[in-house]
Design an enzyme around this catalytic site. Structure first.
Site, PDB file in Angstrom:
ATOM      1  N   SER A 196       1.370  -8.772  -2.067  1.00 59.81           N
ATOM      2  CA  SER A 196       0.330  -7.816  -1.755  1.00 59.81           C
ATOM      3  C   SER A 196      -0.945  -8.269  -2.432  1.00 59.81           C
ATOM      4  CB  SER A 196       0.752  -6.440  -2.305  1.00 59.81           C
ATOM      5  OG  SER A 196      -0.031  -5.416  -1.748  1.00 59.81           O
ATOM      6  N   GLY A 236       5.669   4.988  14.707  1.00 60.91           N
ATOM      7  CA  GLY A 236       5.638   5.104  13.242  1.00 60.91           C
ATOM      8  C   GLY A 236       5.315   6.505  12.735  1.00 60.91           C
ATOM      9  N   HIS A 280       5.750   2.236  19.500  1.00 63.03           N
ATOM     10  CA  HIS A 280       4.755   2.617  18.486  1.00 63.03           C
ATOM     11  C   HIS A 280       4.938   4.072  18.029  1.00 63.03           C
ATOM     12  CE1 HIS A 280       0.576   1.336  16.830  1.00 63.03           C
ATOM     13  NE2 HIS A 280       1.176   2.157  15.993  1.00 63.03           N
ATOM     14  N   ARG A 282       0.911  -3.797  12.677  1.00 63.72           N
ATOM     15  CA  ARG A 282       0.194  -4.080  13.919  1.00 63.72           C
ATOM     16  C   ARG A 282       0.817  -5.323  14.541  1.00 63.72           C
ATOM     17  NH1 ARG A 282      -1.307   0.314  13.704  1.00 63.72           N
ATOM     18  NH2 ARG A 282      -3.393   1.192  13.688  1.00 63.72           N
ATOM     19  N   GLU A 307      -0.185  -4.813  22.973  1.00 61.47           N
ATOM     20  CA  GLU A 307       0.278  -3.460  23.245  1.00 61.47           C
ATOM     21  C   GLU A 307      -0.544  -2.799  24.345  1.00 61.47           C
ATOM     22  OE1 GLU A 307       1.394  -1.909  19.398  1.00 61.47           O
ATOM     23  OE2 GLU A 307       0.833   0.068  20.138  1.00 61.47           O
ATOM     24  N   GLY A 334       0.861  -1.191   0.000  1.00 62.76           N
ATOM     25  CA  GLY A 334       0.000   0.000   0.000  1.00 62.76           C
ATOM     26  C   GLY A 334       0.890   1.231   0.000  1.00 62.76           C
ATOM     27  N   ARG A 335       0.353   2.321   0.489  1.00 64.69           N
ATOM     28  CA  ARG A 335       1.133   3.567   0.472  1.00 64.69           C
ATOM     29  C   ARG A 335       2.439   3.431   1.238  1.00 64.69           C
ATOM     30  NH1 ARG A 335      -4.574   5.661   0.747  1.00 64.69           N
ATOM     31  NH2 ARG A 335      -4.517   4.238   2.481  1.00 64.69           N
ATOM     32  N   ILE A 336       2.350   2.854   2.449  1.00 64.81           N
ATOM     33  CA  ILE A 336       3.562   2.790   3.275  1.00 64.81           C
ATOM     34  C   ILE A 336       4.541   1.769   2.696  1.00 64.81           C
ATOM     35  CG2 ILE A 336       4.472   2.282   5.571  1.00 64.81           C
ATOM     36  CD1 ILE A 336       1.710   3.267   6.671  1.00 64.81           C
TER      37      ILE A 336
HETATM   38  C1  GLV Z   1      -0.673   3.932  13.607  1.00 62.45           C
HETATM   39  O1  GLV Z   1      -0.348   2.834  13.944  1.00 62.45           O
HETATM   40  C2  GLV Z   1      -1.675   4.178  12.633  1.00 62.45           C
HETATM   41  O2  GLV Z   1      -2.375   3.248  12.206  1.00 62.45           O
HETATM   42  O3  GLV Z   1      -1.831   5.351  12.260  1.00 62.45           O
HETATM   43  C1  GLV Z   2      -1.068   2.712   4.594  1.00 63.66           C
HETATM   44  O1  GLV Z   2      -1.692   3.701   4.305  1.00 63.66           O
HETATM   45  C2  GLV Z   2      -0.676   1.752   3.588  1.00 63.66           C
HETATM   46  O2  GLV Z   2      -1.360   1.737   2.573  1.00 63.66           O
HETATM   47  O3  GLV Z   2       0.324   1.039   3.740  1.00 63.66           O
END
Ligand code: GLV
Ligand code: GLV
Length: 324
Positions: free
Chosen positions: A175, A285, A283, A236, A265, A154-156
């Site tokens: 993916s 990120g 956590h 997660r 967590e 995805g984006r990240i």
């Molecule tokens: C952080 O873990 C988020 O999902 O933004």
């Molecule tokens: C989060 O936005 C992802 O797409 O990985």
């Protein structure tokens, strides 16, 4: 004028600007809320801005019939019962994009820290253990020419893949959706996670937590990684079977792990804490000043839109029949 319940104060100016137009109630610091406690806090509010540790359930939608939108202050929305929101008439929104670069940077911080023993080295220096440069002292694992494997493009995941090029690494990924532009740049798509794992030196997780991805990385899959591979998790905690991870570190199969998230967590498995080849972050990120303010802006924009009767900018759930 609507009423907005917010489960924690947020960085930046977004909430105070929102308060010019709406009645904003911010909960004082406390443990995350769930069930009837959260419902009691929400009360008659039209909108809820909540954190990833607040559990938003079908019961909340039933107990809070005026609630029209849940604006999660996070990109991962596994804390919200999305199907119940959809059928109850409640929008759910998240904060994508604004945290992509920060989270991808942190994944690389973990990759570098665990492969080059950065935290272990820092501890050694502070403890007075640095006795001078030696050819064989604290050797780590170089990244150049190694294969990072990305789960969830995805984006990240894509932002992590873009950064791999700078380290001279060729990405493989799996993916739900393929990413053709990355394949043009040399990234290899491997449809089957089990086929990806044996090829990977560093596995980095970027998939959402869903019933399908819970314990996606279990004992069997950890042992499909080559001996000495590293695992990095900024997604997660529940995506990894943490007990199996500890076992794979203990039996020497994994070279190390870099973790920003945990299965229970904020509890951390005791088997992780004592290990020098594990880097543990709380956590972080999206934890930059700019990003957290931008997340607040976006959560507030989503709330404003729904209260004005419009479609919010970043919906995750569009309700069947939106509540009025
Ligand atoms: C952080 O873990 C988020 O999902 O933004
Ligand atoms: C989060 O936005 C992802 O797409 O990985």
């Amino acid at each position: 004028m609507g009423e907005v319940a917010v489960t924690a104060a947020l960085p930046g100016r977004a909430l105070s600007l929102l308060a010019d137009q709406h009645h904003v109630r911010v909960r004082p610091p406390g443990a995350p809320l769930a069930g009837r406690e959260l419902a009691a806090f929400v009360g008659d509010a039209d909108a809820l801005i909540c954190l990833l540790a607040d559990r938003v359930t079908a019961e909340l939608f039933a107990l809070c019939p005026r609630l029209k939108v849940v604006a999660d202050y996070a990109v991962g929305v596994n804390n919200v019962d999305l199907e119940a929101a959809r059928t109850s008439g409640v929008w759910v929104t998240n904060t994508p994009d604004v945290l992509t670069a920060a989270t991808a940077d942190l994944a690389w911080a973990l990759i570098l820290a665990v492969t080059r023993r950065v935290v272990e080295g820092d501890r050694l220096v502070r403890a007075g253990g640095f006795k001078g440069w030696r050819p064989d002292f604290m050797l780590g694992t170089g990244l150049q020419g190694k294969a990072p494997g990305i789960v969830g493009m995805g984006r990240i995941g894509r932002a992590v893949a873009r950064r791999a090029d700078g380290f001279g690494m060729r990405v493989s990924y799996t993916s739900l959706e393929r990413a053709p532009p990355f394949e043009a740049m040399g990234a290899e798509y491997v449809a089957d996670l089990d086929a990806l794992l044996p090829e990977v030196d560093v596995l980095s997780l970027h998939c959402p937590l869903t019933p399908k991805t819970r314990h996606l990385i279990d004992a069997r899959r950890l042992h499909l990684l080559p001996r000495g591979a590293f695992l990095v998790n900024t997604s997660r905690g529940e995506v990894v079977d943490e007990a199996a991870l500890v076992a794979a570190l203990e039996d020497g199969h994994l070279g190390g792990a870099g973790l920003d998230v945990y299965e229970r967590e904020p509890e951390v498995h005791p088997g992780l804490v004592g290990r020098s080849n594990v880097v543990l972050l709380p956590h972080l990120g999206s934890a930059t000043t700019d990003t957290r303010a931008a997340m607040a802006d976006l959560a507030v924009e989503n709330v404003r839109a729904v209260l004005a009767g419009s479609v919010p900018p970043t919906p995750v759930v569009t309700p069947v029949v939106p509540r009025r």
